[in-house]
Design an enzyme around this catalytic site. Structure first.
Site, PDB file in Angstrom:
ATOM      1  N   ARG A  71      50.962  48.507  45.880  1.00  0.00           N
ATOM      2  CA  ARG A  71      51.794  49.710  46.005  1.00  0.00           C
ATOM      3  C   ARG A  71      52.696  49.545  47.223  1.00  0.00           C
ATOM      4  NH1 ARG A  71      49.301  53.284  47.940  1.00  0.00           N
ATOM      5  NH2 ARG A  71      47.223  52.371  48.028  1.00  0.00           N
ATOM      6  N   TYR A 197      54.169  46.514  38.958  1.00  0.00           N
ATOM      7  CA  TYR A 197      52.778  46.386  39.379  1.00  0.00           C
ATOM      8  C   TYR A 197      52.036  47.717  39.554  1.00  0.00           C
ATOM      9  CZ  TYR A 197      48.562  44.989  41.700  1.00  0.00           C
ATOM     10  OH  TYR A 197      47.247  44.808  41.995  1.00  0.00           O
ATOM     11  N   LYS A 206      48.555  57.174  40.070  1.00  0.00           N
ATOM     12  CA  LYS A 206      48.819  57.803  41.364  1.00  0.00           C
ATOM     13  C   LYS A 206      50.017  58.764  41.304  1.00  0.00           C
ATOM     14  CE  LYS A 206      45.238  55.940  42.997  1.00  0.00           C
ATOM     15  NZ  LYS A 206      44.995  54.659  43.516  1.00  0.00           N
ATOM     16  N   HIS A 226      41.687  61.767  45.273  1.00  0.00           N
ATOM     17  CA  HIS A 226      41.493  60.315  45.152  1.00  0.00           C
ATOM     18  C   HIS A 226      39.992  60.039  45.289  1.00  0.00           C
ATOM     19  CE1 HIS A 226      42.728  56.069  46.829  1.00  0.00           C
ATOM     20  NE2 HIS A 226      42.475  56.017  45.544  1.00  0.00           N
ATOM     21  N   SER A 248      42.052  53.326  49.509  1.00  0.00           N
ATOM     22  CA  SER A 248      42.181  52.216  48.567  1.00  0.00           C
ATOM     23  C   SER A 248      41.405  50.997  49.070  1.00  0.00           C
ATOM     24  CB  SER A 248      43.654  51.855  48.395  1.00  0.00           C
ATOM     25  OG  SER A 248      44.348  52.990  47.928  1.00  0.00           O
ATOM     26  N   CYS A 250      38.243  50.563  49.487  1.00  0.00           N
ATOM     27  CA  CYS A 250      37.150  50.866  50.422  1.00  0.00           C
ATOM     28  C   CYS A 250      35.859  51.247  49.707  1.00  0.00           C
ATOM     29  CB  CYS A 250      37.564  51.967  51.377  1.00  0.00           C
ATOM     30  SG  CYS A 250      38.785  51.412  52.570  1.00  0.00           S
ATOM     31  N   ASN A 254      32.895  50.539  43.462  1.00  0.00           N
ATOM     32  CA  ASN A 254      31.535  50.051  43.688  1.00  0.00           C
ATOM     33  C   ASN A 254      30.516  51.179  43.705  1.00  0.00           C
ATOM     34  OD1 ASN A 254      31.079  46.957  44.468  1.00  0.00           O
ATOM     35  ND2 ASN A 254      33.199  47.562  44.860  1.00  0.00           N
ATOM     36  N   ASP A 277      38.236  56.583  40.525  1.00  0.00           N
ATOM     37  CA  ASP A 277      39.436  56.632  41.371  1.00  0.00           C
ATOM     38  C   ASP A 277      40.013  58.033  41.551  1.00  0.00           C
ATOM     39  OD1 ASP A 277      41.216  54.855  42.894  1.00  0.00           O
ATOM     40  OD2 ASP A 277      42.766  55.481  41.500  1.00  0.00           O
ATOM     41  N   SER A 370      44.255  41.542  43.634  1.00  0.00           N
ATOM     42  CA  SER A 370      44.256  41.292  42.185  1.00  0.00           C
ATOM     43  C   SER A 370      43.314  42.285  41.515  1.00  0.00           C
ATOM     44  CB  SER A 370      43.841  39.849  41.892  1.00  0.00           C
ATOM     45  OG  SER A 370      42.583  39.558  42.455  1.00  0.00           O
ATOM     46  N   ARG A 371      43.583  42.588  40.262  1.00  0.00           N
ATOM     47  CA  ARG A 371      42.909  43.722  39.610  1.00  0.00           C
ATOM     48  C   ARG A 371      42.494  43.398  38.184  1.00  0.00           C
ATOM     49  NH1 ARG A 371      42.616  48.856  42.706  1.00  0.00           N
ATOM     50  NH2 ARG A 371      43.580  48.226  44.656  1.00  0.00           N
ATOM     51  N   ARG A 402      36.656  52.544  56.245  1.00  0.00           N
ATOM     52  CA  ARG A 402      36.204  51.319  56.894  1.00  0.00           C
ATOM     53  C   ARG A 402      36.343  51.495  58.388  1.00  0.00           C
ATOM     54  NH1 ARG A 402      36.433  46.223  53.959  1.00  0.00           N
ATOM     55  NH2 ARG A 402      36.894  46.833  51.844  1.00  0.00           N
ATOM     56  N   GLU A 497      22.429  49.211  47.760  1.00  0.00           N
ATOM     57  CA  GLU A 497      21.554  49.789  48.802  1.00  0.00           C
ATOM     58  C   GLU A 497      22.112  51.117  49.327  1.00  0.00           C
ATOM     59  OE1 GLU A 497      18.902  48.352  48.725  1.00  0.00           O
ATOM     60  OE2 GLU A 497      19.378  46.298  48.098  1.00  0.00           O
TER      61      GLU A 497
HETATM   62  P1  GTP Z   1      41.012  51.222  44.891  1.00  0.00           P
HETATM   63  O1  GTP Z   1      40.884  50.811  43.458  1.00  0.00           O
HETATM   64  O2  GTP Z   1      42.078  50.460  45.612  1.00  0.00           O
HETATM   65  O3  GTP Z   1      41.185  52.688  45.064  1.00  0.00           O
HETATM   66  O4  GTP Z   1      39.678  50.696  45.653  1.00  0.00           O
HETATM   67  P2  GTP Z   1      38.155  51.222  45.665  1.00  0.00           P
HETATM   68  O5  GTP Z   1      38.004  52.310  46.662  1.00  0.00           O
HETATM   69  O6  GTP Z   1      37.698  51.500  44.279  1.00  0.00           O
HETATM   70  O7  GTP Z   1      37.386  49.941  46.263  1.00  0.00           O
HETATM   71  P3  GTP Z   1      36.355  48.936  45.564  1.00  0.00           P
HETATM   72  O8  GTP Z   1      35.102  49.604  45.122  1.00  0.00           O
HETATM   73  O9  GTP Z   1      37.089  48.139  44.558  1.00  0.00           O
HETATM   74  O10 GTP Z   1      35.974  47.999  46.802  1.00  0.00           O
HETATM   75  C1  GTP Z   1      36.939  47.277  47.515  1.00  0.00           C
HETATM   76  C2  GTP Z   1      36.308  46.201  48.351  1.00  0.00           C
HETATM   77  O11 GTP Z   1      35.283  46.745  49.197  1.00  0.00           O
HETATM   78  C3  GTP Z   1      35.649  45.117  47.524  1.00  0.00           C
HETATM   79  O12 GTP Z   1      35.971  43.862  48.073  1.00  0.00           O
HETATM   80  C4  GTP Z   1      34.176  45.396  47.661  1.00  0.00           C
HETATM   81  O13 GTP Z   1      33.421  44.233  47.537  1.00  0.00           O
HETATM   82  C5  GTP Z   1      34.072  46.025  49.048  1.00  0.00           C
HETATM   83  N1  GTP Z   1      32.913  46.964  49.131  1.00  0.00           N
HETATM   84  C6  GTP Z   1      32.643  47.985  48.284  1.00  0.00           C
HETATM   85  N2  GTP Z   1      31.489  48.614  48.620  1.00  0.00           N
HETATM   86  C7  GTP Z   1      31.025  47.983  49.718  1.00  0.00           C
HETATM   87  C8  GTP Z   1      29.858  48.168  50.551  1.00  0.00           C
HETATM   88  O14 GTP Z   1      29.031  49.052  50.355  1.00  0.00           O
HETATM   89  N3  GTP Z   1      29.736  47.320  51.620  1.00  0.00           N
HETATM   90  C9  GTP Z   1      30.643  46.333  51.882  1.00  0.00           C
HETATM   91  N4  GTP Z   1      30.441  45.541  52.923  1.00  0.00           N
HETATM   92  N5  GTP Z   1      31.742  46.119  51.102  1.00  0.00           N
HETATM   93  C10 GTP Z   1      31.935  46.935  50.048  1.00  0.00           C
HETATM   94  C1  SPV Z   2      44.775  52.227  44.976  1.00  0.00           C
HETATM   95  O1  SPV Z   2      45.551  51.511  45.637  1.00  0.00           O
HETATM   96  O2  SPV Z   2      44.209  53.236  45.461  1.00  0.00           O
HETATM   97  C2  SPV Z   2      44.491  51.880  43.570  1.00  0.00           C
HETATM   98  C3  SPV Z   2      45.323  50.865  42.927  1.00  0.00           C
HETATM   99  O3  SPV Z   2      43.627  52.479  42.957  1.00  0.00           O
HETATM  100  S1  SPV Z   2      46.885  51.477  42.465  1.00  0.00           S
HETATM  101  O4  SPV Z   2      46.834  51.885  41.066  1.00  0.00           O
HETATM  102  O5  SPV Z   2      47.833  50.360  42.631  1.00  0.00           O
HETATM  103  O6  SPV Z   2      47.236  52.611  43.273  1.00  0.00           O
HETATM  104 MN    MN Z   3      42.620  54.070  44.264  1.00  0.00          MN
END
Ligand code: GTP
Ligand code: SPV
Ligand code: MN
Length: 587
Positions: A71, A197, A206, A226, A248, A250, A254, A277, A370-371, A402, A497
């Site tokens: 973005r 993209y 978004k 979000h 994003s 963070c 997961n 999301d 990458s996604r 973070r 965990e």
């Molecule tokens: P967007 O799609 O951009 O909104 O991201 P998101 O908030 O869904 O993040 P996502 O769950 O894809 O995690 C992003 C990165 O954080 C990845 O590289 C994960 O491996 C890492 N990550 C997620 N959860 C944890 C955690 O509990 N601990 C650590 N150390 N890393 C984590």
């Molecule tokens: C984010 O950046 O928070 C995402 C990916 O979920 S995007 O769709 O590019 O905004």
């Molecule tokens: Mn997002």
């Protein structure tokens, strides 16, 4: 063939056709037959690459332009009549001026190309909470992604009324200097150009479900956030739901697909994913908050996803998935990304399409942002409530980011108002999900800094005002999975965990555990977090749950300077919360 006789819709499309001058216009009906023909066409032109159909049925790889991989917040605009309404955290331009500028860029931009008309629905089709839009695009990649991410095609058409969200996207020449992602909230219009993209161009996500929808939510008394939505089933079979706002990259996807640790599973715990999301949140008739996920798929971060960190996400991407900017394993025509496993492919193409091997690697094989675009229905833990038009009732809201230091593993706010304060002061170290320097700390209130479609201070006031209508508000927490030690390594094991922290959060919501009051809010007594089966000592945990008064005093200075830009608009309640925190931190 046109799928509607609705004049308002057809007239608007006619205008965009006159402007962009495509060779032909094709309506997307959402049928598998039509989508399959588009996949074939995209493979023929190289826009998509068909992957190993035995190992990854229905899966494709796409590489975006190397200048177009995230973005672009610096080129994202909120164009309302008064600059004041966009606020200091959004780029703004006068709508007339922006329309004029954009019209010049779109003029003739689809010559020799096809315009696809994508009618789509955010939310469950026919639900009172669903919203509808059309995205016009000259990109098959966008069509195929929107077909995974939204409820797209014929089924959305009968619901297109005067308020439908009008979206126009043209790839044009991908010139980064002329790239624009523009929301006109007063007209319900979205225009993006010179990008192909993700969040720049999959407008349902978004642009619509957050920037436009946050405006609709403010007018109509609900919240567009979000946030992930997770259901946690306890040994008694009761399912409780939490939402989580993390910036994003963070950890939303997961946490949304969390698998409880073995000990928990043995006792009968199970988790269900409702969304990863975006959450649209309303007050239900019962006075609780109810959340729906307006999307139908996941646009998830690939790097770091593996059989240990997120097996559910990995399973979700094994069919019907579009991968963007990951590496291509030439040996078996599958995909690879950093930390997928310990065996990088010997012969590969990196995310740019250049030869890559572990020995000669100059950089990562997959782009850090990458996604995968994968259907939610593929997810092994998708919630039985996923298609429930009313959504799910929320027990807790979690904010998090973070932070290498400062923020403890978890703390609870004192009440709704303090919880809004906790959300407003969220900060996080920057990730690859947006352009800019990775690692810098920035304030990202409610993880909405790039997504709030109006003045941030008005948005906080809207959160504060919501309290009136919520008879049974969820409790509000803050988490930080990312504290590091002297060597810069994560102290908390994270991922599955995190269930241990979630359990404490739920116990707090149902008055099943005590807590100690600190300067910043309620923190767990270290003995109340279950450490069975992990290699984390009580001392380490106590460290993760400590409040460093010096760091927090510095933090309040940071909050002051962040708040300063909002001037008189800063809600009095937040000013008082900050003063209260400073008081408690005085010697
Ligand atoms: P967007 O799609 O951009 O909104 O991201 P998101 O908030 O869904 O993040 P996502 O769950 O894809 O995690 C992003 C990165 O954080 C990845 O590289 C994960 O491996 C890492 N990550 C997620 N959860 C944890 C955690 O509990 N601990 C650590 N150390 N890393 C984590
Ligand atoms: C984010 O950046 O928070 C995402 C990916 O979920 S995007 O769709 O590019 O905004
Ligand atoms: Mn997002």
């Amino acid at each position: 063939m046109e799928l509607t006789k609705n004049r308002a819709v057809l007239d608007w499309i006619d205008q965009q056709v006159k402007l962009t001058q495509p060779d032909q216009v094709i309506w997307i009906d959402g049928s598998e037959q039509q989508l399959e023909a588009l996949r074939k066409e995209a493979c023929a032109t190289g826009e998509l690459h068909e992957l190993n159909q035995e190992k990854l049925p229905g899966c494709y790889l796409h590489r975006s332009d190397p200048s177009d991989v995230a973005r672009v917040e610096s080129r994202t605009f909120i164009c309302c009549k008064k600059q004041e309404d966009a606020g200091p955290t959004n780029n703004w331009m006068d709508p007339e001026e922006m329309y004029a500028k954009l019209h010049r860029l779109y003029d003739g931009s689809m010559k020799g190309r096809t315009m696809y008309v994508i009618p789509y629905c955010m939310g469950v089709v026919g639900s009172p909470f669903a919203k509808y839009g059309i995205e016009l695009t000259d990109s098959i990649y966008v069509v195929l992604n929107m077909a995974i991410m939204t409820r797209a095609g014929q089924k959305a058409v009968p619901y297109l009324d005067e308020q439908f969200i009008k979206g126009l996207h043209a790839r044009a020449n991908l010139d980064p200097e002329e790239r624009y992602i523009v929301q006109f909230p007063e007209d319900n219009v979205i225009m993006s150009i010179n990008s192909g993209y993700g969040g720049n161009v999959l407008q349902g996500k978004k642009c619509f479900a957050l920037r436009i929808a946050s405006n609709l939510g403010r007018q109509e008394g609900w919240l567009a956030e979000h946030m992930l939505i997770l259901g946690i089933q306890n040994p008694q079979g009761e399912v409780r739901y939490i939402t989580g706002a993390f910036p994003s990259a963070c950890g939303k996807t997961n946490l949304a697909m969390l698998i409880p640790p073995e000990g928990y599973q043995k006792n009968g715990w199970k988790c269900w994913c409702v969304g990863d999301d975006i959450a649209w949140i309303r007050v239900g008739e019962d006075g609780r908050l109810w959340a729906v996920n307006p999307e139908k798929g996941f646009f998830g971060v690939a790097p770091g996803t593996n059989a240990k960190s997120n097996p559910n996400a990995l399973a979700t991407t094994q069919k019907g998935t579009i991968f963007t900017n990951v590496a291509l394993n030439l040996d078996d025509n599958t995909v690879w990304w950093e930390k997928l496993d310990k065996h990088p492919p010997e012969h590969a193409l990196d995310w740019r399409g250049n030869p890559w091997s572990p020995e000669t690697a100059q950089g990562p094989a997959a782009h850090p942002n990458s996604r995968f675009t994968a259907p939610a229905e593929n997810c092994p833990c998708i919630s039985p409530e996923f298609n429930n038009p009313h959504g799910v009732p929320i027990s807790a809201i979690i904010f998090g980011g973070r932070r290498a230091k400062t923020a403890p593993l978890v703390y609870q706010s004192r009440n709704w108002r303090h919880g809004v304060f906790v959300g407003s002061i969220m900060a996080s170290e920057k990730t690859a999900a947006a352009e800019g320097t990775v690692g810098e700390t920035r304030r990202d209130p409610m993880a909405m800094l790039p997504f709030c479609g109006y003045h941030m201070a008005d948005y906080w006031q809207h959160w504060l005002d919501m309290e009136r209508d919520i008879a049974h508000p969820p409790k509000i927490f803050n988490v930080n999975w990312f504290r590091t030690d002297e060597k810069g390594e994560f102290i908390w094991p994270g991922f599955g965990e995190n269930m241990r922290v979630v359990e404490w959060i739920l116990k707090r919501c149902f008055d099943e555990v005590g807590a100690r009051e600190t300067e910043i809010g309620y923190l767990p007594n270290p003995e109340d977090i279950n450490l069975e089966g992990i290699d984390v000592s009580r001392e380490t945990l106590a460290g993760l749950l400590s409040v460093d008064r010096d760091l927090w005093r510095k933090e309040t200075e940071g909050i002051h300077s962040f708040y300063a830009q909002f001037g008189d608009k800063l809600p009095q309640a937040l000013r008082e919360e900050l003063a209260g925190l400073e008081d408690r931190l005085k010697d």
